[in-house]
Design an enzyme around this catalytic site. Structure first.
Site, short mmCIF file in Angstrom:
data_model
loop_
_atom_site.label_atom_id
_atom_site.label_comp_id
_atom_site.label_asym_id
_atom_site.label_seq_id
_atom_site.Cartn_x
_atom_site.Cartn_y
_atom_site.Cartn_z
N ILE A 50 -14.38 4.36 -35.02
CA ILE A 50 -13.12 4.93 -34.49
C ILE A 50 -11.93 4.12 -34.99
O ILE A 50 -10.90 4.69 -35.40
CB ILE A 50 -13.14 4.97 -32.95
CG1 ILE A 50 -14.35 5.79 -32.46
CG2 ILE A 50 -11.84 5.58 -32.43
CD1 ILE A 50 -14.57 5.74 -30.96
N ARG A 108 -15.23 -9.43 -35.41
CA ARG A 108 -15.94 -10.70 -35.65
C ARG A 108 -16.22 -10.89 -37.13
O ARG A 108 -16.18 -11.99 -37.64
CB ARG A 108 -17.24 -10.73 -34.83
CG ARG A 108 -16.99 -10.86 -33.34
CD ARG A 108 -18.22 -10.55 -32.56
NE ARG A 108 -18.71 -9.19 -32.82
CZ ARG A 108 -19.73 -8.63 -32.20
NH1 ARG A 108 -20.36 -9.29 -31.26
NH2 ARG A 108 -20.10 -7.40 -32.49
N SER A 109 -16.49 -9.77 -37.84
CA SER A 109 -16.71 -9.90 -39.29
C SER A 109 -15.64 -9.14 -40.07
O SER A 109 -15.35 -7.99 -39.74
CB SER A 109 -18.09 -9.39 -39.70
OG SER A 109 -18.82 -8.94 -38.61
N ARG A 161 -12.46 0.24 -23.35
CA ARG A 161 -13.04 0.20 -22.02
C ARG A 161 -12.11 -0.61 -21.14
O ARG A 161 -11.48 -1.56 -21.61
CB ARG A 161 -14.42 -0.48 -22.02
CG ARG A 161 -15.56 0.38 -22.56
CD ARG A 161 -15.92 1.51 -21.59
NE ARG A 161 -17.03 2.31 -22.06
CZ ARG A 161 -16.91 3.45 -22.76
NH1 ARG A 161 -15.71 3.91 -23.06
NH2 ARG A 161 -17.97 4.13 -23.12
N ASP A 198 -6.02 4.68 -21.32
CA ASP A 198 -6.94 5.80 -21.10
C ASP A 198 -8.15 5.36 -20.28
O ASP A 198 -8.90 6.19 -19.79
CB ASP A 198 -7.41 6.33 -22.46
CG ASP A 198 -8.27 7.59 -22.34
OD1 ASP A 198 -7.87 8.50 -21.58
OD2 ASP A 198 -9.32 7.67 -23.00
N GLU A 245 -12.93 2.94 -12.85
CA GLU A 245 -12.65 4.39 -12.96
C GLU A 245 -13.46 5.18 -11.94
O GLU A 245 -14.61 4.84 -11.69
CB GLU A 245 -13.01 4.87 -14.37
CG GLU A 245 -12.14 4.26 -15.43
CD GLU A 245 -12.55 4.65 -16.85
OE1 GLU A 245 -13.41 5.54 -17.00
OE2 GLU A 245 -12.01 4.07 -17.79
N HIS A 269 -9.23 8.85 -18.88
CA HIS A 269 -10.37 8.65 -19.80
C HIS A 269 -10.71 9.97 -20.50
O HIS A 269 -11.82 10.50 -20.34
CB HIS A 269 -11.60 8.12 -19.04
CG HIS A 269 -12.64 7.52 -19.94
ND1 HIS A 269 -13.47 6.50 -19.55
CD2 HIS A 269 -13.00 7.81 -21.22
CE1 HIS A 269 -14.31 6.19 -20.55
NE2 HIS A 269 -14.04 6.99 -21.57
P1 NAP Z 1 -18.34 0.78 -33.52
O1 NAP Z 1 -18.38 1.62 -34.73
O2 NAP Z 1 -19.57 0.07 -33.08
O3 NAP Z 1 -17.14 -0.29 -33.71
C1 NAP Z 1 -16.96 -1.37 -32.87
C2 NAP Z 1 -15.96 -2.34 -33.51
O4 NAP Z 1 -15.68 -3.37 -32.58
C3 NAP Z 1 -16.50 -3.02 -34.77
O5 NAP Z 1 -15.46 -3.10 -35.71
C4 NAP Z 1 -16.91 -4.40 -34.29
O6 NAP Z 1 -16.81 -5.31 -35.37
C5 NAP Z 1 -15.87 -4.64 -33.20
N1 NAP Z 1 -16.33 -5.59 -32.19
C6 NAP Z 1 -17.45 -5.51 -31.44
N2 NAP Z 1 -17.55 -6.57 -30.63
C7 NAP Z 1 -16.48 -7.34 -30.88
C8 NAP Z 1 -16.02 -8.59 -30.38
N3 NAP Z 1 -16.71 -9.25 -29.44
N4 NAP Z 1 -14.88 -9.09 -30.87
C9 NAP Z 1 -14.16 -8.43 -31.82
N5 NAP Z 1 -14.55 -7.24 -32.33
C10 NAP Z 1 -15.69 -6.72 -31.88
O7 NAP Z 1 -17.87 1.63 -32.26
P2 NAP Z 1 -16.95 2.94 -32.22
O8 NAP Z 1 -17.77 4.14 -32.47
O9 NAP Z 1 -15.74 2.69 -33.04
O10 NAP Z 1 -16.54 2.92 -30.66
C11 NAP Z 1 -15.91 1.81 -30.11
C12 NAP Z 1 -15.80 1.91 -28.61
O11 NAP Z 1 -14.76 2.81 -28.25
C13 NAP Z 1 -16.99 2.46 -27.86
O12 NAP Z 1 -18.03 1.51 -27.70
C14 NAP Z 1 -16.38 2.86 -26.53
O13 NAP Z 1 -16.41 1.79 -25.60
C15 NAP Z 1 -14.94 3.19 -26.89
N6 NAP Z 1 -14.66 4.64 -26.77
C16 NAP Z 1 -13.78 5.09 -25.85
C17 NAP Z 1 -13.52 6.45 -25.74
C18 NAP Z 1 -12.54 6.99 -24.74
O14 NAP Z 1 -12.75 8.09 -24.27
N7 NAP Z 1 -11.49 6.28 -24.40
C19 NAP Z 1 -14.18 7.35 -26.56
C20 NAP Z 1 -15.06 6.87 -27.49
C21 NAP Z 1 -15.30 5.50 -27.60
P3 NAP Z 1 -17.66 -6.69 -35.41
O15 NAP Z 1 -19.06 -6.33 -35.04
O16 NAP Z 1 -17.49 -7.16 -36.82
O17 NAP Z 1 -17.04 -7.60 -34.43
C1 8YV Z 2 -16.72 9.73 -22.87
C2 8YV Z 2 -16.50 7.55 -24.17
O1 8YV Z 2 -15.62 10.09 -22.09
O2 8YV Z 2 -17.96 8.01 -25.96
C3 8YV Z 2 -17.51 7.17 -25.18
O3 8YV Z 2 -17.86 5.97 -25.21
O4 8YV Z 2 -15.94 6.75 -23.50
C4 8YV Z 2 -16.12 8.97 -24.02
O5 8YV Z 2 -16.34 9.70 -25.18
C5 8YV Z 2 -17.69 9.06 -21.96
O6 8YV Z 2 -18.76 8.50 -22.62
C6 8YV Z 2 -18.22 10.04 -20.90
O7 8YV Z 2 -19.12 10.94 -21.46
#
Ligand code: NAP
Ligand code: 8YV
Length: 313
Positions: free
Chosen positions: A155, A175-176, A231, A255, A260, A279
Site C-alpha cells: 500500500i 526497517r529495510s 492501525r 481512519d 475501535e 476505518h
Molecule cells: P506490507 O506490504 O506488508 O507492508 C508493510 C510495510 O511496513 C513494509 O514496507 C515494511 O517494511 C514496513 N514495516 C513493517 N514493520 C515495520 C517496523 N517495525 N518499522 C518500520 N517499518 C515497518 O503491508 P500492506 O499490504 O502495505 O499493508 C500495511 C498495513 O496497512 C496492514 O497491515 C494494515 O494494518 C493496514 N491497512 C489499513 C487499512 C484501513 O482500512 N485503514 C486497509 C488496509 C491495510 P520492512 O519490513 O522493511 O520494515
Molecule cells: C478492513 C483493513 O477494514 O485490510 C485491512 O487490514 O484494515 C481493512 O481493509 C478490515 O480488515 C476489516 O475487514
C-alpha cells in the site's frame, strides 16, 4: 441435511460477498448469536474452516479443534493469533493486493481533506456561514510539499506513486531500504523532522506499537500533519491528543483508532484540525467484493488440502 462444509464466520463483512460464501459453505455467524458457546459446541466436531474480519484468538481455536484454515478478511492480521494457529498446524491467509489502490486513494483523500479542510468547509456552507461571515479562512497547500511514508509495502508504494503525481518530495521509513527513487530514513523521528506530512501505513502489532510517539509528533511539529491509515496501535493516541491540543502538531486525519469503534471524545471535540473516519479506507463495493472472494478462495483451498492463495504462515 446440507452436504456443504461448515464454516464459522466470526465477524461480518460485505453482505454480497458473504452471500456468495453460502453457495459453498454452511455459514455459522458467530456475531449474530447470543449463545456463542452453544454455536461453537454444535459445530466442534465438524467445522474445519474459520473466516472473519477482526479477532480470532486461541479461545475460538480451542472450541473448534478440527479447524484446518483461518481465512482472514483484511490484509492486516494483527487480530489473529497466528503463533497459536501455526503451532496447531492451522493455515492462515489474509487479503493482500486487492485493496492496495483503494487504501492509497483514500490516504490521499484524507490528506487533502485534512489540509484543505474539506469537511470543515462543507459544514461552513451548510451552517450558512458563507452567507453570514463571507469566505472561509485560507487552508494549506498539498502539492509540492514533503511527505514521509511510514511503511513502504504494497500500500505504501501506491501512496508514494500518488504523492509523486501531486508533485511531492517523497521520503519513507521502513526497517529495510528498498530500491526505489525515494529518500530513505532509517530513523522515523529524523524523517518526521524533515517532512510536512507523515502518512502511517505499517502493520499493527507489537513491533509497531506507538511508533508514532511524542518524539515523532514533536518532530513533525506545529505545522505538521499526521495521516493514519495503518492501525490505531501504531500511534500513541494520548500523545497525539496532547500534541494537537497544545498546538505542537498542526492537524491529523485518522481512519483507525486504538479502541475501535470507540473514538476518544477529545478527538471528536477537535473539529478544526482533525478529520475522523470510521476505518473505511478499503470500504468500496468493488474492493470489499474482491476481498470477500479472496477469503472464500482461501477457505476452499484450505479445506481441499491445497496451498492457500495468499498464505500468512
Ligand atoms: P506490507 O506490504 O506488508 O507492508 C508493510 C510495510 O511496513 C513494509 O514496507 C515494511 O517494511 C514496513 N514495516 C513493517 N514493520 C515495520 C517496523 N517495525 N518499522 C518500520 N517499518 C515497518 O503491508 P500492506 O499490504 O502495505 O499493508 C500495511 C498495513 O496497512 C496492514 O497491515 C494494515 O494494518 C493496514 N491497512 C489499513 C487499512 C484501513 O482500512 N485503514 C486497509 C488496509 C491495510 P520492512 O519490513 O522493511 O520494515
Ligand atoms: C478492513 C483493513 O477494514 O485490510 C485491512 O487490514 O484494515 C481493512 O481493509 C478490515 O480488515 C476489516 O475487514
Amino acid at each position: 441435511m446440507s452436504t456443504k462444509p461448515d464454516l464459522l464466520v466470526v465477524s461480518p463483512w460485505y453482505h454480497v460477498a458473504m452471500k456468495e460464501l453460502e453457495d459453498h459453505f454452511t455459514v455459522h455467524k458467530l456475531w449474530k448469536t447470543d449463545d456463542k458457546a452453544g454455536m461453537l459446541a454444535a459445530i466442534a466436531d465438524s467445522c474445519e474452516a474459520i473466516a472473519g474480519a477482526s479477532i480470532c484468538g486461541a479461545d475460538i481455536m480451542d472450541a473448534l479443534p478440527k479447524v484446518k484454515v483461518i481465512a482472514h478478511h483484511g490484509v492486516g492480521y494483527d487480530g489473529v493469533d497466528v503463533a497459536t494457529a501455526t503451532a496447531r498446524g492451522i493455515k492462515v491467509s489474509n487479503t493482500p493486493d486487492v485493496l492496495s489502490d483503494e487504501v492509497a486513494d483514500f490516504a490521499l483523500g484524507l490528506l487533502l481533506a485534512t489540509c484543505r479542510k474539506i469537511p470543515h468547509a462543507d459544514r461552513y456552507v451548510r451552517a450558512g456561514k458563507w452567507e453570514s461571515e463571507g469566505n472561509m479562512a485560507f487552508t494549506t497547500r498539498v502539492h509540492g510539499r514533503k511527505v514521509g511514508i511510514l511503511g513502504l509495502g504494497r500500500i505504501g508504494i501506491e501512496i508514494a506513486r500518488r504523492c509523486e503525481a501531486f508533485k511531492m518530495d517523497v521520503a519513507y521509513h521502513t526497517r529495510s531500504k528498498r530500491d526505489v527513487p525515494y529518500t530513505y530514513y532509517d530513523d522515523l523521528a529524523a524523517m518526521a523532522r524533515d517532512v510536512d506530512f507523515l502518512i502511517a501505513i505499517v502493520p499493527g502489532g507489537d513491533s509497531t506499537k506507538h511508533m508514532v510517539n511524542r518524539v515523532v509528533l514533536d518532530a513533525l511539529g506545529p505545522d505538521g500533519v499526521l495521516i493514519n491509515v495503518a492501525r490505531g496501535s501504531v500511534v500513541d493516541e494520548q500523545a497525539l491528543i496532547e500534541a494537537l491540543r497544545d498546538g505542537r502538531l498542526g492537524a491529523a486525519g485518522l481512519d483507525v483508532f486504538d479502541q475501535e469503534p470507540k473514538v476518544p471524545q477529545a478527538l471528536k471535540d477537535m473539529t478544526e484540525n482533525v478529520v475522523l473516519q470510521p476505518h473505511q479506507a478499503s470500504a468500496t463495493h468493488e474492493t470489499r467484493l474482491a476481498m470477500g472472494r479472496l477469503v472464500m478462495e482461501n477457505a476452499l483451498a484450505g479445506l481441499a488440502g491445497k496451498p492457500l492463495i495468499t498464505p500468512v504462515n
